[in-house]
Scaffold this motif. Structure first.
Motif, short mmCIF file in Angstrom:
data_model
loop_
_atom_site.label_atom_id
_atom_site.label_comp_id
_atom_site.label_asym_id
_atom_site.label_seq_id
_atom_site.Cartn_x
_atom_site.Cartn_y
_atom_site.Cartn_z
N PHE A 159 -4.72 -5.41 -2.87
CA PHE A 159 -3.80 -6.27 -2.14
C PHE A 159 -2.38 -6.18 -2.69
CE2 PHE A 159 -8.07 -8.13 -1.87
CZ PHE A 159 -8.29 -7.91 -0.52
N GLU A 160 -2.26 -6.26 -4.00
CA GLU A 160 -0.95 -6.15 -4.63
C GLU A 160 -0.43 -4.72 -4.56
OE1 GLU A 160 2.44 -7.72 -6.11
OE2 GLU A 160 0.69 -8.84 -5.44
N ALA A 161 -1.31 -3.74 -4.74
CA ALA A 161 -0.91 -2.33 -4.69
C ALA A 161 -0.30 -1.97 -3.34
CB ALA A 161 -2.10 -1.42 -4.98
N SER A 162 -0.86 -2.51 -2.27
CA SER A 162 -0.32 -2.20 -0.94
C SER A 162 1.10 -2.73 -0.79
CB SER A 162 -1.23 -2.76 0.16
OG SER A 162 -1.27 -4.17 0.11
N LYS A 163 1.33 -3.97 -1.20
CA LYS A 163 2.66 -4.56 -1.05
C LYS A 163 3.69 -3.91 -1.96
CE LYS A 163 0.91 -8.97 0.62
NZ LYS A 163 -0.49 -8.62 0.68
N VAL A 164 3.32 -3.69 -3.22
CA VAL A 164 4.24 -3.05 -4.18
C VAL A 164 4.60 -1.65 -3.70
CG1 VAL A 164 4.38 -2.13 -6.53
CG2 VAL A 164 3.48 -4.41 -6.15
N GLU A 171 -7.19 -3.09 3.46
CA GLU A 171 -8.60 -2.76 3.69
C GLU A 171 -8.90 -1.31 3.34
OE1 GLU A 171 -9.57 -3.91 7.70
OE2 GLU A 171 -9.07 -6.01 7.30
N ILE A 172 -7.99 -0.42 3.69
CA ILE A 172 -8.15 1.00 3.34
C ILE A 172 -8.23 1.15 1.83
CG2 ILE A 172 -6.98 3.25 3.29
CD1 ILE A 172 -5.82 2.49 6.10
N LEU A 173 -7.30 0.52 1.13
CA LEU A 173 -7.27 0.63 -0.33
C LEU A 173 -8.48 -0.02 -0.98
CD1 LEU A 173 -3.51 0.00 -1.14
CD2 LEU A 173 -4.70 2.17 -0.88
N GLU A 174 -8.91 -1.14 -0.43
CA GLU A 174 -10.09 -1.82 -0.96
C GLU A 174 -11.29 -0.88 -0.93
OE1 GLU A 174 -11.77 -6.32 -0.73
OE2 GLU A 174 -11.17 -5.40 1.15
N GLY A 175 -11.53 -0.23 0.20
CA GLY A 175 -12.63 0.71 0.33
C GLY A 175 -12.43 1.96 -0.51
N PHE A 176 -11.20 2.44 -0.54
CA PHE A 176 -10.90 3.67 -1.27
C PHE A 176 -11.02 3.46 -2.78
CE2 PHE A 176 -8.18 7.02 -2.98
CZ PHE A 176 -8.63 8.11 -2.25
N PHE A 177 -10.54 2.35 -3.30
CA PHE A 177 -10.57 2.08 -4.73
C PHE A 177 -11.98 1.81 -5.23
CE2 PHE A 177 -5.89 0.44 -4.92
CZ PHE A 177 -5.44 1.72 -4.75
N LYS A 190 -2.85 1.42 -8.45
CA LYS A 190 -4.27 1.06 -8.30
C LYS A 190 -4.70 -0.06 -9.25
CE LYS A 190 -8.84 3.16 -8.57
NZ LYS A 190 -9.59 4.39 -8.73
N ASP A 191 -4.17 -0.06 -10.47
CA ASP A 191 -4.57 -1.06 -11.47
C ASP A 191 -4.21 -2.49 -11.07
OD1 ASP A 191 -1.85 -0.34 -11.79
OD2 ASP A 191 -1.85 -1.08 -13.86
N GLN A 192 -3.35 -2.66 -10.08
CA GLN A 192 -2.95 -3.98 -9.62
C GLN A 192 -3.90 -4.54 -8.56
OE1 GLN A 192 1.25 -4.42 -8.75
NE2 GLN A 192 1.71 -2.64 -10.02
N GLY A 193 -4.87 -3.73 -8.15
CA GLY A 193 -5.81 -4.14 -7.11
C GLY A 193 -5.26 -3.80 -5.73
#
Length: 96
Positions: free
Chosen positions: A51-56, A88-94, A46-49
């Motif tokens: 966009f990066e969190a999804s790819k990592v 997009e899911i992570l952006e909203g969730f975070f 999560k700390d990577q934001g």
């Protein structure tokens, strides 16, 4: 307990919205048994934001193929549009 609720909530969203693409067949991560593992990876990154969190996270998960001798990174089984969906899911969730 709060972190378990977060994992379960994210797992539920991922289960229904993100899928593996094989030829013309879509296998949702919930049906493939990969949604919880991806939710845990995403939250741990999560700390990577978003966009990066999804790819990592997608790169970190190796999917067993056949009898399990061969493994393929999950990111190689997901389309570009599905990566964007996860972002997009992570952006909203975070944000919550």
């Amino acid at each position: 307990m709060d972190s378990l609720i977060q994992i379960s909530d994210l797992e539920s969203i991922i289960s229904e919205k993100v899928f593996i693409k094989i030829e013309k067949w879509n296998l949702y991560l919930g049906d493939a048994g990969l949604a919880r593992q991806l939710a845990i990876e995403c939250i741990s990154n999560k700390d990577q934001g978003p966009f990066e969190a999804s790819k990592v996270s997608l790169k970190a998960i190796n999917v067993k193929v056949g009898d399990g001798v061969k493994r393929i990174p999950l990111i190689n089984l997901i389309t570009t549009s599905q990566i964007k969906e996860l972002e997009e899911i992570l952006e909203g969730f975070f944000e919550n």
